[in-house]
Design a protein around this motif. Structure first.
Motif, short mmCIF file in Angstrom:
data_model
loop_
_atom_site.label_atom_id
_atom_site.label_comp_id
_atom_site.label_asym_id
_atom_site.label_seq_id
_atom_site.Cartn_x
_atom_site.Cartn_y
_atom_site.Cartn_z
N PHE A 270 0.83 -1.20 0.00
CA PHE A 270 0.00 0.00 0.00
C PHE A 270 0.87 1.26 0.00
O PHE A 270 0.61 2.21 -0.74
CB PHE A 270 -0.93 0.00 1.22
N VAL A 271 1.91 1.25 0.83
CA VAL A 271 2.81 2.41 0.92
C VAL A 271 3.52 2.63 -0.42
O VAL A 271 3.63 3.77 -0.90
CB VAL A 271 3.83 2.23 2.06
N VAL A 272 4.00 1.54 -1.03
CA VAL A 272 4.69 1.64 -2.32
C VAL A 272 3.74 2.20 -3.38
O VAL A 272 4.08 3.12 -4.13
CB VAL A 272 5.24 0.27 -2.76
N PHE A 273 2.54 1.63 -3.44
CA PHE A 273 1.55 2.10 -4.42
C PHE A 273 1.19 3.56 -4.17
O PHE A 273 1.00 4.33 -5.11
CB PHE A 273 0.29 1.23 -4.35
N ALA A 274 1.08 3.94 -2.90
CA ALA A 274 0.73 5.33 -2.56
C ALA A 274 1.83 6.29 -3.02
O ALA A 274 1.55 7.37 -3.54
CB ALA A 274 0.48 5.46 -1.07
N LEU A 275 3.09 5.88 -2.83
CA LEU A 275 4.21 6.73 -3.25
C LEU A 275 4.24 6.91 -4.77
O LEU A 275 4.46 8.01 -5.28
CB LEU A 275 5.54 6.13 -2.77
N ILE A 276 3.99 5.81 -5.48
CA ILE A 276 3.93 5.89 -6.95
C ILE A 276 2.79 6.80 -7.36
O ILE A 276 2.92 7.64 -8.26
CB ILE A 276 3.74 4.48 -7.56
N PHE A 277 1.66 6.65 -6.67
CA PHE A 277 0.49 7.47 -6.99
C PHE A 277 0.76 8.95 -6.73
O PHE A 277 0.29 9.80 -7.48
CB PHE A 277 -0.72 7.01 -6.17
N LEU A 278 1.52 9.26 -5.69
CA LEU A 278 1.83 10.66 -5.38
C LEU A 278 2.62 11.31 -6.51
O LEU A 278 2.42 12.49 -6.82
CB LEU A 278 2.61 10.75 -4.07
N ILE A 279 3.52 10.54 -7.12
CA ILE A 279 4.29 11.06 -8.27
C ILE A 279 3.33 11.36 -9.42
O ILE A 279 3.39 12.41 -10.06
CB ILE A 279 5.36 10.05 -8.71
N PHE A 280 2.41 10.42 -9.67
CA PHE A 280 1.41 10.60 -10.72
C PHE A 280 0.54 11.82 -10.41
O PHE A 280 0.23 12.62 -11.30
CB PHE A 280 0.54 9.34 -10.80
N TYR A 281 0.16 11.98 -9.14
CA TYR A 281 -0.66 13.12 -8.70
C TYR A 281 0.07 14.43 -8.98
O TYR A 281 -0.52 15.38 -9.50
CB TYR A 281 -0.98 12.98 -7.22
N TYR A 282 1.34 14.47 -8.64
CA TYR A 282 2.13 15.69 -8.84
C TYR A 282 2.19 16.05 -10.33
O TYR A 282 1.98 17.21 -10.71
CB TYR A 282 3.55 15.49 -8.30
N ILE A 283 2.48 15.06 -11.16
CA ILE A 283 2.59 15.30 -12.61
C ILE A 283 1.26 15.82 -13.16
O ILE A 283 1.22 16.78 -13.93
CB ILE A 283 3.03 14.02 -13.35
N THR A 284 0.16 15.18 -12.74
CA THR A 284 -1.16 15.56 -13.25
C THR A 284 -1.54 16.96 -12.79
O THR A 284 -2.02 17.78 -13.58
CB THR A 284 -2.22 14.55 -12.78
N ARG A 285 -1.30 17.24 -11.53
CA ARG A 285 -1.73 18.53 -10.98
C ARG A 285 -0.98 19.70 -11.60
O ARG A 285 -1.58 20.75 -11.88
CB ARG A 285 -1.57 18.54 -9.47
N PHE A 286 0.31 19.54 -11.80
CA PHE A 286 1.12 20.68 -12.23
C PHE A 286 1.44 20.71 -13.72
O PHE A 286 1.91 21.72 -14.23
CB PHE A 286 2.41 20.74 -11.42
N HIS A 287 1.17 19.60 -14.42
CA HIS A 287 1.49 19.58 -15.85
C HIS A 287 0.28 19.24 -16.73
O HIS A 287 0.36 19.37 -17.96
CB HIS A 287 2.62 18.58 -16.13
N PHE A 288 -0.81 18.76 -16.12
CA PHE A 288 -2.03 18.45 -16.87
C PHE A 288 -3.22 19.03 -16.11
O PHE A 288 -4.09 18.30 -15.63
CB PHE A 288 -2.18 16.93 -17.05
N ARG A 289 -3.24 20.36 -15.99
CA ARG A 289 -4.26 21.03 -15.17
C ARG A 289 -5.67 20.73 -15.65
O ARG A 289 -6.58 20.54 -14.85
CB ARG A 289 -4.03 22.55 -15.21
N LYS A 290 -5.87 20.68 -16.97
CA LYS A 290 -7.21 20.43 -17.50
C LYS A 290 -7.75 19.09 -17.02
O LYS A 290 -8.92 18.95 -16.68
CB LYS A 290 -7.18 20.45 -19.03
N ILE A 291 -6.88 18.08 -16.99
CA ILE A 291 -7.31 16.75 -16.55
C ILE A 291 -7.53 16.76 -15.05
O ILE A 291 -8.54 16.24 -14.56
CB ILE A 291 -6.24 15.69 -16.94
N TYR A 292 -6.62 17.39 -14.32
CA TYR A 292 -6.72 17.42 -12.86
C TYR A 292 -8.01 18.09 -12.40
O TYR A 292 -8.62 17.68 -11.41
CB TYR A 292 -5.51 18.15 -12.28
N GLU A 293 -8.45 19.12 -13.11
CA GLU A 293 -9.63 19.87 -12.69
C GLU A 293 -10.93 19.29 -13.23
O GLU A 293 -12.01 19.76 -12.89
CB GLU A 293 -9.49 21.33 -13.15
N ASN A 294 -10.83 18.25 -14.06
CA ASN A 294 -12.02 17.64 -14.65
C ASN A 294 -12.34 16.33 -13.93
O ASN A 294 -11.66 15.32 -14.12
CB ASN A 294 -11.78 17.40 -16.14
N ILE A 295 -13.38 16.35 -13.11
CA ILE A 295 -13.74 15.18 -12.31
C ILE A 295 -14.06 13.98 -13.19
O ILE A 295 -13.69 12.84 -12.88
CB ILE A 295 -14.95 15.50 -11.39
#
Length: 680
Positions: A270-295
């Motif tokens: 779970f911790v490993v998956f969460a860490l990988i997901f956090l990287i994905f979250y960072y990339i999406t939030r700061f480099h793919f704003r349109k996707i991040y803001e679209n539920i």
């Protein structure tokens, strides 16, 4: 009213954030629960020093033999002590001597000489290495590293100067320069220190960082036992070294077979998956704003990832090899729904998760990356839904070729029929899932894909046919707008396909009263007989009616939004000016379109294309210079009117849009030469 709107926006943001957190946590939990937890048993493997092993002990896993904590700490301490302190150059160390105000009463000669002596001293000391307190460095040894102009050099700490040394040095120099004159000595001393600041500083943070780096370089284990390695043979005597290996193996295997062991392992995953997901979250939030803001888009991508993990779990339970997993589905659908670049990001994320499912094996990971890359490349060629089925064949051929290549490269043995079957099923499942899920997302999530947009480009669409019959001028206007908007969209990195479709349909509401719009009038303007208020109401209705028609014919939400925003909240200037002549206190808001303002680049591009085309069309004698002036003025007017306050378009984008519009408008609207009539 404004406070209520802000409060609603805040509540909406809270709900959105909560929803994102909920589905993110849900996905990580699902990925963790689906991860296959292996359990295996062994007979006794631990024997003490001096005992005779009754049988061979073969390690079922690869493991490390850890060092004792005290040994690790000792090694770390030694490593830290070898790090030299870092000293860095300070950019502005000495102030300008000329700016010093000497308040004591000195003659001009004395002051001039004093300043000259200060400059010489300043120059002399600027060539030395001066820090605040060199005693701080002595605990690190007798050497230090000086960083200057990107280079490093080793120096003796004893040879450095600190503030105390400088004070002594200046004091001596003042006595040398002004022997017996305490007054001038004092002025010289104080004037120098008014400009003085150490020209180097001890960089504690960098030194500490280097110490931590060398600490990390300390290997916490003293050996490694490989999977399948014989630790001790039957009837052999156990030595202290072998006992240590057996003890570690025993700890690994027998630390718990029950629920506790499973839960602990799941927690690690779970911790490993969460860490990988956090990287994905960072990339999406700061480099793919349109996707991040679209539920809707976020939900769609989580569903796709979950489907891949569910399929992987089933196939692993059936003991099928990695090449059965339909990862290309994830690559293609992510690229189609969002963008090929985001498809690459999700492919990599999916490949990492799946590699963990396959015990961190390199070959499955490499296969997933490469076959996912094939899926991303295929996106470029998927212009029609029918092409999806050809993609299945490509996936089968590429997957098979990759597995056979791995077989040759890594000297692995695969069963050819199983390889063919696995990649065939992967291609079939990928394309079947893709076809089903695309339709599902388009209908129930309002996702606009290029497939839908390509279908809407057909001029035989019922709405476009009706528009061409009822309002031919508007239909021609829409076609020109489409060319303008598509060219500008390409210039600013917007979606040219979406903009073209939006341009085709943006004025369908004019079918209700086509004769009230300039492009459909034939010399008679019905607005001449109406009050400006009534004229404004009629023009506003084409937005409302257009939205109703679009929704009735199930046009995508993104196209409906372009109909709503193509006028934003702009002012109907002719009617407003006419109304002001009758009543100077007329309410300007009554003559503004209802909005909303554009919220995307595509919507902004369409608004500008519509604006400049209508304005340039009205020029009596168009020429390139006049066209350029009008385009520039109209874009500036929309910008100053605040029409782009809610979208991400920049001033640089507006310049690019202007340059994209002008050649097309000039080619359409220009003075034509008058040819001689026959017989004249």
């Amino acid at each position: 009213m404004k406070n209520t709107k802000i409060k609603k926006e805040q509540n909406s943001l809270k709900k959105t954030t909560f929803y994102k957190l909920l589905i993110s946590t849900g996905f990580i939990l699902l990925a963790t629960l689906l991860h296959p937890t292996h359990k295996s048993g062994l007979k006794k493997v631990y024997f003490e020093t001096g005992e005779i092993a009754p049988y061979d002990v073969i390690s079922p896993v690869t493991f490390q033999i850890p060092k004792k904590k005290e040994d690790i700490e000792k090694e770390k301490q030694i490593a830290r002590s070898r790090v030299k302190p870092y000293i860095v150059k300070v950019e502005e160390s000495f102030k300008n001597i000329e700016k010093i105000e000497i308040k004591n009463s000195l003659s001009k000669n004395e002051e001039k000489k004093l300043l000259s002596n200060l400059r010489k001293l300043q120059k002399e000391l600027s060539e030395k290495i001066i820090i605040m307190d060199k005693n701080v460095l002595k605990k690190y040894g007798d050497k230090a590293i000086v960083i200057e102009n990107g280079t490093q050099r080793l120096v003796d700490i004893q040879g450095l100067m600190d503030t105390l040394d400088v004070k002594n040095f200046v004091n001596k120099r003042s006595k040398t320069l002004y022997p017996g004159n305490n007054h001038l000595q004092s002025i010289f001393y104080e004037a120098f220190f008014a400009t003085f600041k150490p020209n180097y500083r001890f960089n504690f943070e960098l030194t500490e960082k280097k110490q931590k780096e060398v600490e990390l370089s300390v290997i916490p284990f003293k050996g490694i036992v490989l999977e399948g390695e014989k630790i001790i043979g039957a009837h052999e005597k156990v030595t202290p070294e072998i006992e240590e290996k057996l003890f570690v193996l025993n700890q690994l295997i027998y630390k718990g077979y029950g629920a506790k062991d499973v839960i602990l392992r799941k927690f690690y995953i779970f911790v490993v998956f969460a860490l990988i997901f956090l990287i994905f979250y960072y990339i999406t939030r700061f480099h793919f704003r349109k996707i991040y803001e679209n539920i809707q888009l976020i939900t769609v991508h989580f569903i796709n990832l979950s489907l891949i993990l569910i399929f992987s779990y089933i196939l692993i339970q059936l003991k099928l090899p990695y090449y059965f997993i339909p990862l290309p589905f994830l690559s293609i659908i992510s690229g189609v729904v969002s963008s090929p670049l985001f498809g690459i990001i999700l492919t990599f994320m999916g490949a990492v998760y799946l590699a963990i499912y396959f015990d961190f094996m390199f070959i499955p990971f490499l296969f997933f990356i490469l076959i996912g890359g094939v899926g991303v490349v295929l996106i470029k060629f998927l212009k029609r839904r029918f092409y999806l089925y050809f993609s299945g064949i490509i996936i089968f051929l590429c997957g098979t070729a990759l597995v056979l290549f791995f077989s040759y490269l890594f000297e692995l043995k695969y069963r050819i029929p199983q390889v063919l079957l696995g990649n065939l099923l992967s291609g079939i499942i990928s394309i079947s899932l893709l076809s089903l899920m695309l339709v599902f997302y388009e209908r129930f999530f309002g996702i606009t894909t290029d497939f839908i947009l390509m279908e809407l480009l057909n001029i035989n669409h019922p709405l476009l046919l009706e528009l061409s019959r009822k309002a031919l001028g508007t239909f021609a206007h829409a076609n020109l707008i489409a060319n303008l908007a598509e060219s500008a969209a390409r210039a600013v990195g917007a979606n040219p396909l979406l903009v073209r479709v939006g341009a085709y349909f943006h004025d369908i509401g004019k079918m209700a009263n086509p004769e009230y719009y300039a492009e459909n009038q034939k010399g008679v303007n019905p607005h001449d007989k109406l009050s400006p208020q009534i004229s404004a109401l009629i023009l506003k209705t084409h937005i409302k009616y257009g939205v109703e028609l679009a929704q009735k014919h199930r046009l995508p939400d993104s196209v409906v939004d372009m109909i709503k925003t193509h006028h934003g909240t702009t002012l109907m200037v002719p009617f407003y000016e006419k109304a002001k002549m009758a009543n100077p206190n007329v309410n300007e808001e009554d003559f503004r379109y209802p909005g909303p303002k554009p919220r995307t680049k595509e919507e902004a591009v369409l608004m500008l294309a519509d604006t400049v085309e209508a304005t340039v069309r009205s020029i009596e004698s168009p020429n390139p210079l006049r066209v350029r002036e009008v385009v520039e003025a109209m874009i500036k007017r929309r910008f100053l009117d605040g029409q782009f306050d809610e979208c991400e378009i920049t001033r640089k984008d507006l310049d690019k849009i202007e340059e994209a519009f002008i050649p097309i408008l000039i080619s359409y609207f220009h003075e034509r030469p008058e040819y001689p009539r026959s017989g004249s």
